[in-house]
Design a protein around this motif. Structure first.
Motif, PDB file in Angstrom:
ATOM      1  N   SER A  38      43.630  -5.253 -17.377  1.00  0.00           N
ATOM      2  CA  SER A  38      43.072  -4.496 -16.255  1.00  0.00           C
ATOM      3  C   SER A  38      43.209  -5.294 -14.961  1.00  0.00           C
ATOM      4  O   SER A  38      43.200  -6.525 -14.979  1.00  0.00           O
ATOM      5  CB  SER A  38      41.603  -4.151 -16.502  1.00  0.00           C
ATOM      6  N   ARG A  39      43.354  -4.561 -13.853  1.00  0.00           N
ATOM      7  CA  ARG A  39      43.436  -5.219 -12.550  1.00  0.00           C
ATOM      8  C   ARG A  39      42.031  -5.621 -12.110  1.00  0.00           C
ATOM      9  O   ARG A  39      41.102  -4.830 -12.169  1.00  0.00           O
ATOM     10  CB  ARG A  39      44.055  -4.299 -11.506  1.00  0.00           C
ATOM     11  N   ASP A  40      41.904  -6.848 -11.652  1.00  0.00           N
ATOM     12  CA  ASP A  40      40.644  -7.352 -11.114  1.00  0.00           C
ATOM     13  C   ASP A  40      40.500  -6.804  -9.698  1.00  0.00           C
ATOM     14  O   ASP A  40      41.356  -7.024  -8.856  1.00  0.00           O
ATOM     15  CB  ASP A  40      40.660  -8.882 -11.104  1.00  0.00           C
ATOM     16  N   LYS A  41      39.412  -6.093  -9.452  1.00  0.00           N
ATOM     17  CA  LYS A  41      39.188  -5.489  -8.136  1.00  0.00           C
ATOM     18  C   LYS A  41      38.005  -6.078  -7.395  1.00  0.00           C
ATOM     19  O   LYS A  41      37.691  -5.632  -6.295  1.00  0.00           O
ATOM     20  CB  LYS A  41      38.974  -3.981  -8.302  1.00  0.00           C
ATOM     21  N   THR A  42      37.340  -7.081  -7.980  1.00  0.00           N
ATOM     22  CA  THR A  42      36.094  -7.544  -7.370  1.00  0.00           C
ATOM     23  C   THR A  42      35.962  -9.054  -7.160  1.00  0.00           C
ATOM     24  O   THR A  42      35.213  -9.465  -6.291  1.00  0.00           O
ATOM     25  CB  THR A  42      34.891  -7.081  -8.204  1.00  0.00           C
ATOM     26  N   SER A  43      36.624  -9.872  -7.942  1.00  0.00           N
ATOM     27  CA  SER A  43      36.383 -11.317  -7.851  1.00  0.00           C
ATOM     28  C   SER A  43      37.250 -11.970  -6.774  1.00  0.00           C
ATOM     29  O   SER A  43      38.041 -11.306  -6.094  1.00  0.00           O
ATOM     30  CB  SER A  43      36.647 -11.987  -9.199  1.00  0.00           C
ATOM     31  N   LEU A  44      37.134 -13.270  -6.650  1.00  0.00           N
ATOM     32  CA  LEU A  44      37.979 -14.009  -5.712  1.00  0.00           C
ATOM     33  C   LEU A  44      39.458 -13.924  -6.087  1.00  0.00           C
ATOM     34  O   LEU A  44      40.320 -14.162  -5.260  1.00  0.00           O
ATOM     35  CB  LEU A  44      37.546 -15.481  -5.659  1.00  0.00           C
TER      36      LEU A  44
END
Length: 116
Positions: A38-44
């Motif tokens: 899954s694509r990370d949409k929230t972290s650094l």
């Protein structure tokens, strides 16, 4: 998910949340859940793809370490899931018959009905 770098998908990949999320996939081998990307949409590190491997229905599956990570592209993350599963298969040997009972019924594409 696109195939790049000469890599071709070996296992069945489906959207984790059909109709809701376009960058989140689950992988299956003959109905056995083997991992997720899954694509990370929230972290650094947003924009990268998180991957994780696993076979929760197969308790004696010997997965390799690391069994989670990140990649710049979706295909790289998917390749990591598939490579980790293949390495675990080499360590674990043939899938025990009891695992099929834990997977449950499959649809025509070999995906567990619980996902549909």
């Amino acid at each position: 998910m696109t195939d790049n770098g000469g890599w071709k998908r070996k296992y069945q990949w489906v959207l984790s949340w059909p109709g809701e999320e376009k960058e989140d996939w689950c992988a299956f081998h003959e109905g056995l859940y083997i991992g997720r990307v899954s694509r990370d949409k929230t972290s650094l590190l947003k924009g990268t793809f998180r991957w994780s491997g696993g076979c929760p229905e197969w308790s004696s599956f010997q997965r390799i370490m690391p069994h989670t990570g990140r990649a710049a592209e979706a295909w790289q993350a998917a390749k990591a899931v598939e490579d980790g599963y293949d390495a675990g298969l080499a360590r674990s040997g043939p899938r025990p018959a009891i695992v099929a009972a834990k997977i449950g019924p499959l649809d025509a594409d070999g995906i567990p009905l619980w996902l549909r």
